[in-house]
Design an enzyme around this catalytic site. Structure first.
Site, PDB file in Angstrom:
ATOM      1  N   TYR A 148       0.808  -1.155   0.028  1.00 58.96           N
ATOM      2  CA  TYR A 148      -0.048   0.189   0.087  1.00 58.96           C
ATOM      3  C   TYR A 148       0.840   1.277  -0.052  1.00 58.96           C
ATOM      4  CZ  TYR A 148      -3.585   3.331   1.484  1.00 58.96           C
ATOM      5  OH  TYR A 148      -4.544   4.541   1.640  1.00 58.96           O
ATOM      6  N   ASP A 243       9.176   2.685   0.221  1.00 59.41           N
ATOM      7  CA  ASP A 243       8.075   3.530   1.038  1.00 59.41           C
ATOM      8  C   ASP A 243       8.106   3.081   2.351  1.00 59.41           C
ATOM      9  OD1 ASP A 243       5.909   4.165   2.276  1.00 59.41           O
ATOM     10  OD2 ASP A 243       4.493   3.521   0.836  1.00 59.41           O
ATOM     11  N   LYS A 271       3.807   8.498   9.287  1.00 61.24           N
ATOM     12  CA  LYS A 271       3.552   8.061  10.557  1.00 61.24           C
ATOM     13  C   LYS A 271       4.288   8.343  11.797  1.00 61.24           C
ATOM     14  CE  LYS A 271       0.534   4.242   8.678  1.00 61.24           C
ATOM     15  NZ  LYS A 271       0.603   3.516   7.370  1.00 61.24           N
TER      16      LYS A 271
HETATM   17  C1  LIG Z   1       0.151   4.281   6.108  1.00 60.36           C
HETATM   18  C2  LIG Z   1       1.053   4.360   4.796  1.00 60.36           C
HETATM   19  C3  LIG Z   1       0.586   4.867   3.683  1.00 60.36           C
HETATM   20  C4  LIG Z   1      -0.385   6.257   3.857  1.00 60.36           C
HETATM   21  O1  LIG Z   1      -0.010   7.039   4.533  1.00 60.36           O
HETATM   22  P1  LIG Z   1      -1.305   7.968   5.203  1.00 60.36           P
HETATM   23  O2  LIG Z   1      -0.661   8.912   6.284  1.00 60.36           O
HETATM   24  O3  LIG Z   1      -2.345   7.062   5.550  1.00 60.36           O
HETATM   25  O4  LIG Z   1      -1.685   8.726   4.051  1.00 60.36           O
HETATM   26  C5  LIG Z   1       1.549   4.913   2.676  1.00 60.36           C
HETATM   27  N1  LIG Z   1       2.483   3.818   2.612  1.00 60.36           N
HETATM   28  C6  LIG Z   1       2.604   2.900   3.589  1.00 60.36           C
HETATM   29  C7  LIG Z   1       3.653   1.715   3.702  1.00 60.36           C
HETATM   30  C8  LIG Z   1       1.957   3.125   4.713  1.00 60.36           C
HETATM   31  O5  LIG Z   1       1.736   2.253   5.664  1.00 60.36           O
END
Ligand SMILES: *Cc1c(COP(=O)(O)O)cnc(C)c1O
Length: 432
Positions: A148, A243, A271
């Protein structure tokens, strides 16, 4: 059997919320759809605990989906926020705190020589994608099934937990013309990536991945996978992007790239670096980052980006994490928890496969091994739904999906872990 906890007020608030907001929530996974039940409405959070509106206390392994790595509402984070609040909530002008957090990120994360702050992980991934295309002059991108990268159009293809648990393979509203540039491969499958490069000579801007997957459950990279991607991207004049929105400052202070010794060209963060306030970031080699406006032509902007409150929470959180022994503690807690969960499942005759790195863990209710999203789907999601509800009734808050990673924090104690393992033992016996 455990008695059900009283959730009268949670039910009432969620009932009202459903008339006000789609599905009653501001983000889909919060709705408990995949675990058959209504969500718990939180009242307050502190340390490793969350309290709901009915006064139930839970040991929390979601940690606001990652940010609460020092524990919720850490007194030092709160104190520094209170101080910053006095000076105002948003400047819309440069502020010295941005330099401070930027320096900390650059010092910690091997690939990052320059950084741009944004307000969410989604925003960071959206911007990094534009940057990948701008820098290489190529339109295509390779992502992996089950990873994701936020909800930008081009990434909503085989995008893991949130999308998977709702049974939406793709989302309506995403133009075919957009996703036609998104190529997917199974995680941990270098051959598939090789083939994609061969089929699209000079067409692929880069490869983006979660260096440890946390959005399809928890899937570590197999030895050689990250190294192989590093070589393949180099050979093909493409960029490698980690990511690390979830893994950054979570599985080690320098993220997965530090832990595994593979340095990508670009990195996204989120995060943890916001310490519970909305922050995302993307960064990488100076040469690439110099393309970002106003230094270069690739446009990207944000009204609230780099605002003093978010920077303050991020700085304080990283300072706390930087202290000696933080990651050893996180890993020891995760390991102890995982060992306990495995033992409990086996005693109850329930198949399980589980692992952890740093402050991140996951388990699947199947024999395993789980090396990619396809294999993750062997997990018994129905049994997980029962487990989730039973654990809630015993005061343990797990992510409401069989396809999410779990998080430990510096605030969890050995006692919390023991209490949790005991709840797992009882729950596995009750649901079996
Ligand atoms: C949570 C997450 C996102 C998206 O971040 P948001 O702050 O929810 O928009 C993107 N990449 C990874 C790997 C994530 O865990």
């Amino acid at each position: 059997m455990t008695n059900s906890i009283n959730t009268t007020r949670s039910e009432a608030v969620f009932e009202a919320a459903q008339k006000l907001m789609p599905g009653g929530v501001s983000s889909p996974v919060r709705a408990f759809k995949s675990v058959n039940g209504n969500p718990i409405v939180f009242d307050r959070v502190k340390g490793p605990y969350a309290w709901d509106l009915d006064g139930n206390r839970f040991i929390d392994y979601v940690g606001s989906w990652g940010p609460a790595i020092c524990g919720h509402s850490h007194p030092e984070v709160i104190a520094s926020l209170q101080e910053a609040l006095e000076k105002g909530t948003s400047f819309g002008a440069p502020c010295e705190l941005e330099n401070k957090l930027a320096e900390m990120v650059i010092e910690a994360v091997p690939s990052v020589e320059m950084v741009r702050f944004v307000n969410s992980g989604t925003e960071a991934c959206m911007a990094v994608l534009r940057l990948m295309r701008a820098f290489t002059g190529r339109d295509k991108v390779i992502k992996f099934e089950g990873c994701y990268h936020g909800h930008a159009d081009m990434f909503l293809v085989k995008a893991g937990s949130g999308v998977a648990t709702l049974g939406l393979p793709d989302s309506p509203g995403v133009p075919r013309s957009t996703t036609s540039n998104t190529l997917t491969a199974p995680y941990n499958d270098l051959e598939a990536v090789k083939e994609l490069f061969a089929e699209n000579p000079d067409g692929i801007s880069g490869v983006i991945l979660e260096p440890v997957v946390g959005n399809a459950g928890f899937i570590p990279p197999e030895p050689g996978f990250l190294e192989g991607l590093r070589e393949l991207t180099k050979e093909n004049g493409a960029l490698l992007v980690f990511d690390e929105v979830m893994t950054g400052f979570r599985i080690s202070y320098g993220g997965a790239q530090d832990r595994f010794g593979v340095t990508p060209d670009l990195t996204t963060l989120g995060k943890v670096i916001g310490g519970g306030l909305p922050v995302g970031a993307y960064g990488g080699r100076k040469e690439i980052m110099s393309m970002v406006a106003p230094a270069g032509p690739m446009y990207q902007a944000g009204t609230l980006s780099g605002n003093p409150l978010a920077m303050t929470a991020g700085i304080k959180t990283l300072e706390l994490l930087k202290q000696e022994g933080s990651y050893e503690k996180l890993e020891a807690l995760s390991q102890r928890l995982i060992n306990g969960i495995c033992k409990a499942a086996k005693q109850a005759g329930i198949p399980i496969t589980a692992s952890c790195i740093g402050g991140m863990f996951g388990f699947y209710l199947c024999e395993g091994p789980v090396r990619n999203f396809e294999e993750a789907k062997q997990t018994n999601a129905e049994l997980f739904g029962k487990l989730h509800r039973t654990m809630l009734n015993k005061g343990i808050y797990l992510a409401p999906s069989a396809y999410e990673a779990g998080f430990t924090s510096l605030a969890h104690s050995d006692d919390d872990i023991e209490t949790t393992i005991k709840a797992f033992q009882e729950s596995f016996n009750e649901i079996n």
